[in-house]
Design a protein around this motif. Sequence first.
Motif, short mmCIF file in Angstrom:
data_model
loop_
_atom_site.label_atom_id
_atom_site.label_comp_id
_atom_site.label_asym_id
_atom_site.label_seq_id
_atom_site.Cartn_x
_atom_site.Cartn_y
_atom_site.Cartn_z
N MET A 1 38.22 40.03 33.21
CA MET A 1 37.48 41.17 33.55
C MET A 1 37.41 42.33 32.71
O MET A 1 38.04 42.22 31.42
CB MET A 1 38.73 41.98 34.60
CG MET A 1 38.00 42.13 36.06
SD MET A 1 38.96 41.19 37.35
CE MET A 1 38.85 39.60 36.66
N GLU A 298 43.44 38.14 34.20
CA GLU A 298 44.15 36.82 34.64
C GLU A 298 44.91 36.44 33.27
O GLU A 298 44.94 35.26 32.92
CB GLU A 298 43.47 35.61 34.83
CG GLU A 298 42.04 35.26 34.10
CD GLU A 298 40.99 36.13 33.86
OE1 GLU A 298 40.86 37.14 34.51
OE2 GLU A 298 39.92 35.57 33.66
N HIS A 326 42.63 36.58 43.46
CA HIS A 326 41.21 36.24 42.24
C HIS A 326 42.17 35.85 41.13
O HIS A 326 41.75 34.95 40.44
CB HIS A 326 40.64 37.62 42.44
CG HIS A 326 39.90 37.57 41.20
ND1 HIS A 326 38.17 37.74 41.70
CD2 HIS A 326 39.70 37.81 39.73
CE1 HIS A 326 37.48 37.73 40.25
NE2 HIS A 326 38.43 37.60 39.50
N HIS A 330 42.34 32.26 38.77
CA HIS A 330 41.92 32.24 37.50
C HIS A 330 42.84 31.27 36.68
O HIS A 330 42.29 30.70 35.80
CB HIS A 330 41.88 33.51 36.67
CG HIS A 330 40.46 34.10 36.77
ND1 HIS A 330 39.21 33.64 36.53
CD2 HIS A 330 40.35 35.47 37.31
CE1 HIS A 330 38.29 34.56 36.62
NE2 HIS A 330 38.80 35.60 37.15
N GLU A 349 34.52 33.34 36.80
CA GLU A 349 34.47 34.52 37.73
C GLU A 349 33.83 34.03 39.08
O GLU A 349 34.03 34.59 40.39
CB GLU A 349 33.74 35.70 37.25
CG GLU A 349 34.17 36.10 36.04
CD GLU A 349 35.47 36.62 36.03
OE1 GLU A 349 36.02 36.97 37.17
OE2 GLU A 349 36.31 36.77 35.06
N TYR A 409 29.96 37.05 39.18
CA TYR A 409 31.24 37.29 40.10
C TYR A 409 30.49 36.62 41.35
O TYR A 409 30.60 35.45 41.79
CB TYR A 409 31.55 38.80 40.26
CG TYR A 409 32.30 39.07 38.87
CD1 TYR A 409 33.98 39.14 38.94
CD2 TYR A 409 31.81 39.63 37.82
CE1 TYR A 409 34.79 39.56 38.02
CE2 TYR A 409 32.58 40.11 36.86
CZ TYR A 409 33.95 39.84 36.79
OH TYR A 409 34.95 40.30 35.88
ZN LIG Z 1 37.98 37.50 37.36
#
Ligand SMILES: [Zn+2]
Length: 508
Positions: A1, A298, A326, A330, A349, A409
Motif C-alpha cells: 500500500m 503487509e 487483505h 498478502h 494487490e 487492486y
Molecule cells: Zn494490498
Amino acid sequence: MPLPLTPRHHVRRRRAAAALFACAASLSLLSASAPAVPLGIGDRLFPHLGNPGYDVLSYDLALTYSGRNDQPLQAVTTLNARITAGLERINLDFSHGTVRSVEVDGRPAAFTGAGEDLVITPGDGLRAGDLSRITVRHTSDPVAGDREGGWVRTADGLALANQADAAHLVFPCNDHPSDKAMFTFRVTAPEGHTVVANGLPDGVEHTGGATTWTYRTRHPMATELAQVSVGRSTVVHRTGPHGLPLRDVVPARHRAKAEPWLARTADQISWMEEKAGRFPFATYGMLLADASTGFALETQTLSLFEREMFTDPALPAWYVESIMVHELAHQWFGNSVSPRTWSDLWLNEGHATWYEALYAEEKGGGSLEARMKAAYRASDGRRAAGGPPAAPEPPEPGRKTGIFRPNVYAGGALVLYALREEIGRTAFERLERAWVTRHRDGTAGTSDFVRLASETAGRDLTGFLHPWLYGATTPPMPGHPEWKTAARDAPPARRPVPHAHRAGVSRE
Ligand SMILES: [Zn+2]
C-alpha cells in the motif's frame, strides 16, 4: 500500500560521503577511475532500484534508538552477498543517512554517493562466485526529507513502511523484491520501550538502562517488507491454528479496545488456509501504529495498521475485518510469493483484494459479484488513466507510489474473476493453491501466472488472459455479456489510492 512520495534531496549525505571518501581513499587503491554512477536492474517502473552483479543472502541490521523519534538512529548494516559477475565497484541502494565507514570482507573500502546509490570500491575487485561481506556504519534518519516512506514516526516511537521503494531510506540494501534475503534485527532502545521486528525473537539483553532485542526471519524476505516497531507497546500473545504463535503489537493504552479485533486473527488465518493452504511463515500478528498513515501495509509476519481503525466505532465490523484479511492474504500473495518486477504488483494487490472481497461478502459487506460488476464498469476509464493491470504506467515524477492505482487492486481482482468465470471455480481454486505452493519463498511474475493457469486448466490461456492483463480496453466478461464499461470520460483513477481499504469500499 502506498505512501505519497516526493523527490528527496541528497545534499546532506553527499556532502558527508564526499568528506569521508577522502580519508577512506587513502586506505585503499582505487582501481575504477570512471565516475561512480547509480545503477539499477532495469525495473520498468523503478529503473534505479536494485543493483546488478550480486545476490544478497542475508542482512544483519543493528540499530540504536535514542528514545527520541526525531533523532537519527546509529546503525550498522552487514550484508552477506554472493557475487554473480566480476565487479570493481559494488552499488547498494541508500539515500537518507550519513555513512561513516564501509568494510568489504573486513577491510576498509572507499565509498561515495551517486543518485540514490552508495557506491563502494573495495581494495580488490570482486569475482563471480565470491561470497562477500559488506559492513556499513551509518545513521538512519527517521525525519523524512522531502520524501515520505521508510520510518513512520508514531506517537510513541517508530515503525517502518518501505513499500515500494523506501527501504533504502532506512538501510543500505539491494532494494528490489526480486532479491529476497534472510534478516536479523538487533535493536537497542532505552528501558520502557518495546521492540518487535519481523520473524521470531532470538534474545533480549539488558545493559545499563538499555535493552537489545534480537529477531530473525525464518524465511527470506524482500526489503520492502521489513518491519521494526519501537514504542511503548504491549505485545499480546496467543496461539493460532496448528500452534502458530501469534503476537500483536499495540500501544499499551489502547489494548482493551483493540482486543476484540486482535482476537479475530486466528479464525481469519483458518479461513485463508482453507483457500490458500498452510500459512507460509513462522508467526503472524498486527502492529497497531499510533500514527495517521492513511494506509495499511503487509510487512512480513507483522502487518502494519493505523491504530485508529480499531478504536473508531464508526467503522462497520465487516469492513475492518476485510481489511485485516487483505493484509493477511498478502502474506501468501506478495510476501511468500514476491513480485519479480513492480509491474507484477497486480498479483499482490489483485489477490489481496480478491480475498478481502470474498471475506466481506461472507460478513455482510456486499456481494463479490456486485463489487466486480462495479469494477468492470470503471475498468476502461482506469486502463486509460493508469494503464492495464499488468503494465501500469510509470509513476509520475515525485509520486512513486502512484503505481498503487485502483487498476491493480480492483482491476487485478477483476482479472481473477474473469479467469474464474472462464475456467470454473474448481480449477481456479486449485490454481490459487498451486501458485503459492510452487513459488513459496520465491519470486514470480505475470508470465509464470499465465503459465500455471494454463497448466491447471489444461489449455493455453495466453489468448484469454493477455487482453485482460495488457489490453487498453476491457474484454467482455465471460458469463456476463450484459456487463458494460462506463464511457471513457468517466471519473478516472489518476489519484494514487491513498488507502487500499478505503479505495476498495468507497470507490466500488
Ligand atoms: Zn494490498
